[in-house]
Design a protein around this motif. Structure first.
Motif, mmCIF file in Angstrom:
data_model
loop_
_atom_site.group_PDB
_atom_site.id
_atom_site.type_symbol
_atom_site.label_atom_id
_atom_site.label_comp_id
_atom_site.label_asym_id
_atom_site.label_seq_id
_atom_site.Cartn_x
_atom_site.Cartn_y
_atom_site.Cartn_z
ATOM 1 N N LEU A 64 -10.931 62.102 18.064
ATOM 2 C CA LEU A 64 -11.395 62.773 16.857
ATOM 3 C C LEU A 64 -11.782 64.191 17.237
ATOM 4 N N VAL A 65 -11.050 65.133 16.753
ATOM 5 C CA VAL A 65 -11.373 66.536 16.963
ATOM 6 C C VAL A 65 -12.272 66.956 15.813
ATOM 7 N N VAL A 66 -13.373 67.607 16.149
ATOM 8 C CA VAL A 66 -14.339 68.014 15.138
ATOM 9 C C VAL A 66 -14.361 69.535 15.043
ATOM 10 N N LEU A 67 -14.119 70.034 13.842
ATOM 11 C CA LEU A 67 -14.148 71.460 13.556
ATOM 12 C C LEU A 67 -15.508 71.794 12.948
ATOM 13 N N TYR A 68 -15.887 73.056 12.986
ATOM 14 C CA TYR A 68 -17.135 73.496 12.388
ATOM 15 C C TYR A 68 -16.841 74.382 11.181
ATOM 16 N N HIS A 69 -17.644 74.246 10.133
ATOM 17 C CA HIS A 69 -17.606 75.182 9.013
ATOM 18 C C HIS A 69 -18.985 75.194 8.374
ATOM 19 N N SER A 70 -19.492 76.388 8.058
ATOM 20 C CA SER A 70 -20.843 76.495 7.508
ATOM 21 C C SER A 70 -20.926 76.009 6.055
ATOM 22 N N ASN A 71 -19.800 75.920 5.351
ATOM 23 C CA ASN A 71 -19.795 75.496 3.950
ATOM 24 C C ASN A 71 -18.858 74.301 3.794
ATOM 25 N N LEU A 72 -19.401 73.099 3.897
ATOM 26 C CA LEU A 72 -18.572 71.895 3.834
ATOM 27 C C LEU A 72 -17.861 71.737 2.497
ATOM 28 N N ILE A 75 -14.750 74.154 2.435
ATOM 29 C CA ILE A 75 -13.646 73.767 3.304
ATOM 30 C C ILE A 75 -13.042 72.438 2.868
ATOM 31 N N LYS A 76 -13.846 71.541 2.350
ATOM 32 C CA LYS A 76 -13.316 70.277 1.825
ATOM 33 C C LYS A 76 -12.356 70.562 0.675
ATOM 34 N N SER A 77 -12.720 71.456 -0.213
ATOM 35 C CA SER A 77 -11.867 71.829 -1.336
ATOM 36 C C SER A 77 -10.559 72.453 -0.851
ATOM 37 N N ARG A 78 -10.644 73.346 0.122
ATOM 38 C CA ARG A 78 -9.434 73.989 0.661
ATOM 39 C C ARG A 78 -8.514 72.951 1.301
ATOM 40 N N ALA A 102 -7.539 63.560 6.731
ATOM 41 C CA ALA A 102 -6.238 63.357 7.363
ATOM 42 C C ALA A 102 -5.329 64.500 6.944
ATOM 43 N N ASP A 103 -4.599 65.051 7.926
ATOM 44 C CA ASP A 103 -3.626 66.097 7.631
ATOM 45 C C ASP A 103 -2.332 65.458 7.120
ATOM 46 N N PRO A 104 -1.319 66.248 6.776
ATOM 47 C CA PRO A 104 -0.083 65.668 6.243
ATOM 48 C C PRO A 104 0.627 64.698 7.194
ATOM 49 N N SER A 105 0.365 64.788 8.500
ATOM 50 C CA SER A 105 0.971 63.863 9.454
ATOM 51 C C SER A 105 0.068 62.680 9.764
ATOM 52 N N GLU A 106 -1.050 62.563 9.044
ATOM 53 C CA GLU A 106 -2.021 61.482 9.161
ATOM 54 C C GLU A 106 -2.885 61.558 10.419
ATOM 55 N N ASN A 107 -2.976 62.734 11.050
ATOM 56 C CA ASN A 107 -3.961 62.935 12.105
ATOM 57 C C ASN A 107 -5.327 63.006 11.440
ATOM 58 N N GLU A 108 -6.309 62.262 11.963
ATOM 59 C CA GLU A 108 -7.655 62.310 11.395
ATOM 60 C C GLU A 108 -8.511 63.266 12.212
ATOM 61 N N LEU A 109 -9.170 64.176 11.526
ATOM 62 C CA LEU A 109 -10.097 65.131 12.115
ATOM 63 C C LEU A 109 -11.378 65.099 11.299
ATOM 64 N N ALA A 110 -12.372 65.827 11.757
ATOM 65 C CA ALA A 110 -13.633 65.917 11.024
ATOM 66 C C ALA A 110 -14.065 67.386 10.969
ATOM 67 N N VAL A 111 -14.896 67.696 9.994
ATOM 68 C CA VAL A 111 -15.522 68.999 9.894
ATOM 69 C C VAL A 111 -17.020 68.761 9.751
ATOM 70 N N TRP A 112 -17.813 69.483 10.544
ATOM 71 C CA TRP A 112 -19.263 69.303 10.489
ATOM 72 C C TRP A 112 -19.933 70.647 10.209
ATOM 73 N N SER A 113 -21.176 70.568 9.772
ATOM 74 C CA SER A 113 -21.994 71.751 9.570
ATOM 75 C C SER A 113 -23.448 71.423 9.850
ATOM 76 N N ASP A 114 -24.154 72.386 10.350
ATOM 77 C CA ASP A 114 -25.595 72.242 10.545
ATOM 78 C C ASP A 114 -26.351 72.807 9.345
ATOM 79 N N LYS A 115 -25.636 73.235 8.335
ATOM 80 C CA LYS A 115 -26.233 73.813 7.118
ATOM 81 C C LYS A 115 -26.471 72.746 6.076
#
Length: 115
Positions: A64-72, A75-78, A102-115
């Protein structure tokens, strides 16, 4: 950037459709790509370099690769607008909140924020 011993230096994924995958990550996260033949593309501008290798076999994602974004919410909408699917909606954990997609190839990733 200099590579350092014991630090994550690169991450590689499988992809069923390289063009669809590139379009998704460009639209969602503004990543850039460099093709290395018809079955491989490398990405950058992601915080960590990596690549996608074309495959016709089923993709089983063991990491599971975890990306960061300050506004969940943003980024969820995008991600959804770009064709991603939310696999686990936003939830709280000690230190922040995150969601999985999941991306179009069904790879599952996550996005987290401390905000």
């Amino acid at each position: 950037m200099d590579a350092k011993n014991s630090h994550i230096n690169y991450v590689e994924f499988k992809a069923k459709d390289l063009e669809e995958t590139k379009e998704f990550y460009k639209a969602s996260f503004d990543w850039t790509f460099k093709d290395y033949g018809p079955t491989y593309t490398a990405f950058s501008d992601s915080g960590l370099e990596g690549g996608f290798e074309k495959t016709d076999t089923a993709i089983v994602n063991g990491a599971l690769v975890v990306l960061y974004h300050s506004n969940l919410d943003l980024i969820k909408s995008r991600i959804m607008e770009a064709g991603g699917k939310i696999t686990k909606d936003i939830f709280s954990f000690p230190g922040g909140r995150r969601f999985h997609f999941a991306d179009p190839s069904e790879n599952e990733l996550a996005v987290w924020s401390d905000k």
